[in-house]
Design a protein around this motif. Structure first.
Motif, short mmCIF file in Angstrom:
data_model
loop_
_atom_site.label_atom_id
_atom_site.label_comp_id
_atom_site.label_asym_id
_atom_site.label_seq_id
_atom_site.Cartn_x
_atom_site.Cartn_y
_atom_site.Cartn_z
N SER A 296 0.83 -1.19 0.00
CA SER A 296 0.00 0.00 0.00
C SER A 296 0.87 1.25 0.00
O SER A 296 2.09 1.17 -0.14
CB SER A 296 -0.93 -0.01 1.21
N GLY A 297 0.26 2.40 0.17
CA GLY A 297 0.98 3.65 0.20
C GLY A 297 0.25 4.75 -0.55
O GLY A 297 -0.55 4.47 -1.46
N PHE A 298 0.52 5.99 -0.14
CA PHE A 298 -0.06 7.15 -0.82
C PHE A 298 0.78 8.36 -0.44
O PHE A 298 1.82 8.24 0.20
CB PHE A 298 -1.54 7.33 -0.47
N VAL A 299 0.35 9.53 -0.85
CA VAL A 299 1.01 10.78 -0.51
C VAL A 299 0.08 11.57 0.39
O VAL A 299 -1.14 11.58 0.17
CB VAL A 299 1.35 11.60 -1.77
N THR A 300 0.62 12.23 1.40
CA THR A 300 -0.22 13.07 2.26
C THR A 300 0.32 14.50 2.25
O THR A 300 1.53 14.71 2.17
CB THR A 300 -0.31 12.52 3.69
N ILE A 301 -0.59 15.47 2.33
CA ILE A 301 -0.23 16.89 2.25
C ILE A 301 -0.93 17.62 3.39
O ILE A 301 -2.14 17.49 3.58
CB ILE A 301 -0.65 17.50 0.90
N PRO A 332 -4.90 1.60 -5.89
CA PRO A 332 -3.60 0.91 -5.95
C PRO A 332 -2.66 1.50 -6.99
O PRO A 332 -2.15 0.80 -7.85
CB PRO A 332 -4.02 -0.52 -6.30
N ILE A 333 -2.43 2.79 -6.88
CA ILE A 333 -1.53 3.47 -7.81
C ILE A 333 -0.08 3.35 -7.34
O ILE A 333 0.83 3.13 -8.14
CB ILE A 333 -1.94 4.95 -7.96
N PHE A 334 0.11 3.48 -6.04
CA PHE A 334 1.46 3.47 -5.47
C PHE A 334 1.72 2.19 -4.68
O PHE A 334 0.79 1.52 -4.23
CB PHE A 334 1.65 4.66 -4.53
N ARG A 335 2.99 1.92 -4.50
CA ARG A 335 3.42 0.80 -3.69
C ARG A 335 4.60 1.26 -2.83
O ARG A 335 5.71 1.39 -3.33
CB ARG A 335 3.82 -0.38 -4.58
N HIS A 336 4.33 1.58 -1.59
CA HIS A 336 5.35 2.01 -0.65
C HIS A 336 5.98 3.34 -1.05
O HIS A 336 7.15 3.40 -1.44
CB HIS A 336 6.44 0.95 -0.48
N CYS A 337 5.22 4.42 -0.97
CA CYS A 337 5.77 5.75 -1.27
C CYS A 337 6.82 6.10 -0.23
O CYS A 337 6.51 6.21 0.96
CB CYS A 337 4.65 6.80 -1.25
N HIS A 338 8.05 6.30 -0.67
CA HIS A 338 9.16 6.50 0.24
C HIS A 338 9.58 7.96 0.35
O HIS A 338 10.17 8.37 1.36
CB HIS A 338 10.36 5.65 -0.19
N ASP A 339 9.28 8.75 -0.65
CA ASP A 339 9.63 10.16 -0.60
C ASP A 339 8.91 10.91 -1.70
O ASP A 339 8.44 10.31 -2.68
CB ASP A 339 11.15 10.36 -0.77
N VAL A 340 8.83 12.24 -1.53
CA VAL A 340 8.29 13.12 -2.56
C VAL A 340 9.23 14.30 -2.74
O VAL A 340 9.96 14.68 -1.84
CB VAL A 340 6.88 13.62 -2.20
N CYS A 341 9.19 14.88 -3.93
CA CYS A 341 9.91 16.11 -4.24
C CYS A 341 8.92 17.00 -4.98
O CYS A 341 8.20 16.53 -5.88
CB CYS A 341 11.14 15.81 -5.10
N VAL A 350 7.33 11.16 -7.04
CA VAL A 350 7.18 10.15 -5.99
C VAL A 350 8.21 9.04 -6.18
O VAL A 350 8.28 8.42 -7.25
CB VAL A 350 5.76 9.56 -5.98
N CYS A 351 9.00 8.79 -5.14
CA CYS A 351 9.92 7.65 -5.12
C CYS A 351 9.29 6.52 -4.31
O CYS A 351 8.65 6.78 -3.28
CB CYS A 351 11.24 8.05 -4.48
N GLN A 352 9.50 5.27 -4.75
CA GLN A 352 8.89 4.13 -4.08
C GLN A 352 9.96 3.10 -3.67
O GLN A 352 10.94 2.90 -4.37
CB GLN A 352 7.88 3.45 -5.00
N TRP A 353 9.69 2.47 -2.54
CA TRP A 353 10.54 1.39 -2.02
C TRP A 353 9.84 0.05 -2.25
O TRP A 353 8.61 -0.06 -2.19
CB TRP A 353 10.78 1.60 -0.52
N ASN A 354 10.64 -0.99 -2.54
CA ASN A 354 10.10 -2.34 -2.69
C ASN A 354 8.91 -2.35 -3.65
O ASN A 354 7.85 -2.90 -3.36
CB ASN A 354 9.69 -2.90 -1.33
N ALA A 355 9.11 -1.76 -4.81
CA ALA A 355 8.02 -1.60 -5.79
C ALA A 355 8.40 -2.19 -7.13
O ALA A 355 8.17 -1.59 -8.19
CB ALA A 355 7.67 -0.12 -5.93
N ASN A 356 9.01 -3.37 -7.08
CA ASN A 356 9.43 -4.06 -8.31
C ASN A 356 10.36 -3.20 -9.16
O ASN A 356 10.23 -3.15 -10.38
CB ASN A 356 8.21 -4.50 -9.13
N LYS A 357 11.26 -2.49 -8.48
CA LYS A 357 12.29 -1.70 -9.15
C LYS A 357 11.70 -0.59 -10.02
O LYS A 357 12.22 -0.26 -11.10
CB LYS A 357 13.21 -2.60 -9.97
#
Length: 366
Positions: A296-301, A332-341, A350-357
């Motif tokens: 799972s995962g998403f972006v929060t503001i 199910p757009i994101f998979r483990h959102c790890h950072d945003v810029c 959006v950068c993702q971790w453990n998201a099939n590369k």
């Protein structure tokens, strides 16, 4: 070293030519996304975005990634990303998604990336969680300073774990390091690498303790002195401290395993690595004290008052009697959102971790 970007149109054309021997390994999301994914609008209120899932896709045979951990924008408007593939720890994109440069061959735990400008030049601070070090570099990869295990400075015992996940640079050049995967302190050093103090009381549930101190940033918003915002990811919150380490407040984000806080103008953005299926159990001091929703995962503001105003990819924020209700992934757009810029046009990367590369995704502000 410059490498060409493989975009969606190139993928389609190359696939059509497969019979004459051309081969390419596609980004997994291109195959699994719905046909109209590129017209998908996500977010809430004034913060809505069109999803561009293939924005950062590259040729995997030439420029592979493992985990895309974090991204910053430099003074030239370039987007610089750190990952943990030692064929190219650093990728530098322009805003169109074209790869401008890549470097880095030894940061096996390339995790945190911060940018600091001394008034004339940009510098990077790379946190290598596996290498137990924070490295200051130029934007083209020349190493200038390395901060190693805190036992070298009298801050830890040699047996204490040190796995730095993030750094932030204060107004006077002081370096703040979040030991998020290690002993869960924030370590403060001078700009020359001299140890000043530990902030917080390590892992735990007290107000000055952290459950995965995953990120840290300097918050210059408001009329007062700048403050530290520190992630307590497994506790689903940010904690605010003075720059010399005095606890101020906690910003609760129920259901959201937030990564580092990112300030852009008056708003705070963060990638959410997981949603939670239950409420936080304060008596449990494990790294993940309750069950998370896998993949799972998403972006929060959040606005400048600490209120959540949008959750791109997540459920619409709801408050009852002033209390924020639990937030989870909605689509199910994101998979483990790890950072945003966030760039100067209010687009979010959006950068993702453990998201099939997966390569970085662009959210175009609409």
């Amino acid at each position: 070293m410059t490498k060409s970007k493989i975009g969606r149109r190139t993928f389609i054309n190359t696939t059509a030519k497969a019979g004459i021997g051309l081969a390419i390994v596609p980004h997994f999301n291109i195959l699994k996304s719905k046909p109209k994914m590129y017209d998908t609008i996500i977010g809430h209120g004034d913060f809505k975005y069109k999803v561009h899932k293939s924005w950062g896709d590259l040729d995997r045979a030439v420029t592979p990634v493992k985990n895309c951990h974090e991204m910053v924008m430099d003074s030239k408007g370039r987007l610089i990303m750190v990952g943990d593939n030692t064929k190219n720890n650093i990728l530098i994109y322009d805003k169109s998604g074209k790869l401008l440069d890549s470097w880095g061959i030894r940061y096996k735990g390339g995790h945190g990336l911060s940018l600091w400008n001394d008034g004339s030049e940009d510098f990077l601070f790379i946190c290598d969680a596996k290498g137990e070090s924070v490295i200051k570099t130029t934007t083209d990869g020349r190493e200038l300073m390395i901060i190693g295990h805190p036992s070298k400075y009298g801050a830890y015992e040699k047996k204490d774990a040190f796995k730095p996940t993030e750094s932030a640079i204060g107004p006077n050049g002081d370096i703040y390091i979040a030991d998020g995967y290690g002993s869960n302190y924030i370590l403060q050093f001078t700009k020359d690498g001299e140890f000043i103090r530990k902030i917080g009381s390590g892992r735990g549930t007290e107000k000055d303790q952290f459950q995965t101190a995953h990120g840290v940033c300097i918050d210059y918003r408001g009329d007062g002195e700048p403050t530290l915002l520190i992630t307590s990811r497994a506790a689903n919150c940010f904690k605010r401290f003075t720059l010399d380490g005095t606890y101020i407040e906690q910003i609760d984000l129920p259901g959201a395993f937030v990564c580092r806080p990112v300030i852009h103008n008056k708003n705070l953005y963060s990638g959410v690595c997981w949603s939670s299926e239950t409420d936080y159990v304060e008596s449990d001091q494990s790294t993940h004290p309750f069950k998370t929703s896998p993949k799972s995962g998403f972006v929060t503001i959040l606005d400048e008052k600490g209120k959540v105003v949008s959750n791109p990819g997540g459920t619409k924020p709801k408050y009852k009697k002033g209390k924020l209700q639990r937030m989870v992934q909605d689509r199910p757009i994101f998979r483990h959102c790890h950072d945003v810029c966030v760039d100067n046009d209010e687009n979010v990367y959006v950068c993702q971790w453990n998201a099939n590369k997966a390569y970085p995704i662009k959210l175009e502000r609409v």
